[in-house]
Design an enzyme around this catalytic site. Structure first.
Site, PDB file in Angstrom:
ATOM      1  N   CYS A  29       0.741  -1.211   0.084  1.00  0.00           N
ATOM      2  CA  CYS A  29      -0.128   0.079  -0.118  1.00  0.00           C
ATOM      3  C   CYS A  29       0.800   1.246   0.048  1.00  0.00           C
ATOM      4  O   CYS A  29       1.822   1.239   0.885  1.00  0.00           O
ATOM      5  CB  CYS A  29      -0.875   0.099   1.243  1.00  0.00           C
ATOM      6  SG  CYS A  29      -2.044   1.407   1.289  1.00  0.00           S
TER       7      CYS A  29
ATOM      8  N   HIS B  99     -10.359   0.969   1.485  1.00  0.00           N
ATOM      9  CA  HIS B  99      -9.859   2.240   1.784  1.00  0.00           C
ATOM     10  C   HIS B  99     -10.881   3.332   1.808  1.00  0.00           C
ATOM     11  O   HIS B  99     -11.063   4.338   2.749  1.00  0.00           O
ATOM     12  CB  HIS B  99      -8.875   2.823   0.779  1.00  0.00           C
ATOM     13  CG  HIS B  99      -7.200   2.725   0.831  1.00  0.00           C
ATOM     14  ND1 HIS B  99      -6.698   2.865   2.004  1.00  0.00           N
ATOM     15  CD2 HIS B  99      -6.683   1.874   0.106  1.00  0.00           C
ATOM     16  CE1 HIS B  99      -5.532   2.569   1.916  1.00  0.00           C
ATOM     17  NE2 HIS B  99      -5.325   1.703   0.831  1.00  0.00           N
TER      18      HIS B  99
ATOM     19  N   HIS C 176      -9.191  -4.156  -2.460  1.00  0.00           N
ATOM     20  CA  HIS C 176      -8.176  -3.265  -1.282  1.00  0.00           C
ATOM     21  C   HIS C 176      -8.544  -1.901  -1.644  1.00  0.00           C
ATOM     22  O   HIS C 176      -8.563  -1.026  -0.357  1.00  0.00           O
ATOM     23  CB  HIS C 176      -6.963  -3.448  -2.010  1.00  0.00           C
ATOM     24  CG  HIS C 176      -5.704  -2.676  -1.303  1.00  0.00           C
ATOM     25  ND1 HIS C 176      -4.674  -3.334  -0.565  1.00  0.00           N
ATOM     26  CD2 HIS C 176      -5.390  -1.211  -1.273  1.00  0.00           C
ATOM     27  CE1 HIS C 176      -3.733  -2.285  -0.116  1.00  0.00           C
ATOM     28  NE2 HIS C 176      -4.400  -1.128  -0.599  1.00  0.00           N
ATOM     29  N   GLU C 177      -8.714  -1.097  -2.640  1.00  0.00           N
ATOM     30  CA  GLU C 177      -9.004   0.358  -2.695  1.00  0.00           C
ATOM     31  C   GLU C 177     -10.274   0.654  -2.282  1.00  0.00           C
ATOM     32  O   GLU C 177     -10.610   1.497  -1.673  1.00  0.00           O
ATOM     33  CB  GLU C 177      -9.045   0.639  -4.227  1.00  0.00           C
ATOM     34  CG  GLU C 177      -7.362   0.504  -4.679  1.00  0.00           C
ATOM     35  CD  GLU C 177      -6.252   1.245  -4.016  1.00  0.00           C
ATOM     36  OE1 GLU C 177      -6.619   2.077  -3.218  1.00  0.00           O
ATOM     37  OE2 GLU C 177      -5.289   0.617  -4.239  1.00  0.00           O
TER      38      GLU C 177
END
Length: 176
Positions: free
Chosen positions: A94, A140, A136-137
């Protein structure tokens, strides 16, 4: 397309839940371009707006290799509609947690709906690395980091390391 500074762990901004984008307009497209420039400069393959301090539900991904033509994707208000039961494991890193990598298990494929940079509703079936990057994003955007998917012991060690680094870089710290 200015390069934006990246927000680094343990900054609490990374734990904020991002707000939905209400209007796709020229300033938002400029932000997407700035995000892509920042991601390419880092270099990385994905970046969420919150990682440059913008708490908006937008992310960019480009999985093209360095010797390939860039293939940028902009995802506005992305939402996972379906996740496969089958799982896959990728070593994730990351840009907000520099130089730390860990294996993370996630659904092997996902179906995502989102707005593109023109504000048109799109759907994507993603598998492999694209599925992992999207998850993953999108994490966020919900204030979740990839280290939240590893053991508590490893996560605590990473957070402790980055808190110490942040403290050591604090203004007014004497170097001797």
């Amino acid at each position: 397309m200015p390069i934006k500074p990246l927000i680094i762990l343990p900054d609490p901004i990374l734990r904020q839940v991002s707000k939905p984008v209400e209007r796709v307009d020229a300033p938002l497209r400029k932000l997407a371009d700035d995000m892509l420039a920042t991601m390419y400069d880092a270099p990385g393959i994905g970046l969420a707006a919150i990682q440059i301090g913008e708490p908006l539900r937008m992310l960019v991904i480009d999985l093209a290799k360095e010797d390939e033509t860039p293939a940028p994707h902009v995802f506005i208000n992305p939402e996972i509609l379906e996740s496969a039961e089958a799982r896959s494991v990728y070593e994730e890193g990351c840009l907000s947690i520099p130089d730390y990598y860990a294996e993370v298990e996630r659904p092997a494929s996902v179906r995502v709906k989102y707005l593109d940079r023109d504000g048109k509703l799109q759907e994507m079936e993603a598998e492999g690395l694209m599925a992992t990057c999207l998850q993953h994003e999108i994490d966020h955007l919900n204030g979740v980091l990839f280290i939240d998917h590893i053991s508590k012991l490893k996560r605590d060690m990473v957070v402790k390391k980055f808190k110490k680094l942040a403290k050591d870089k604090a203004p007014g710290k004497l170097v001797g």
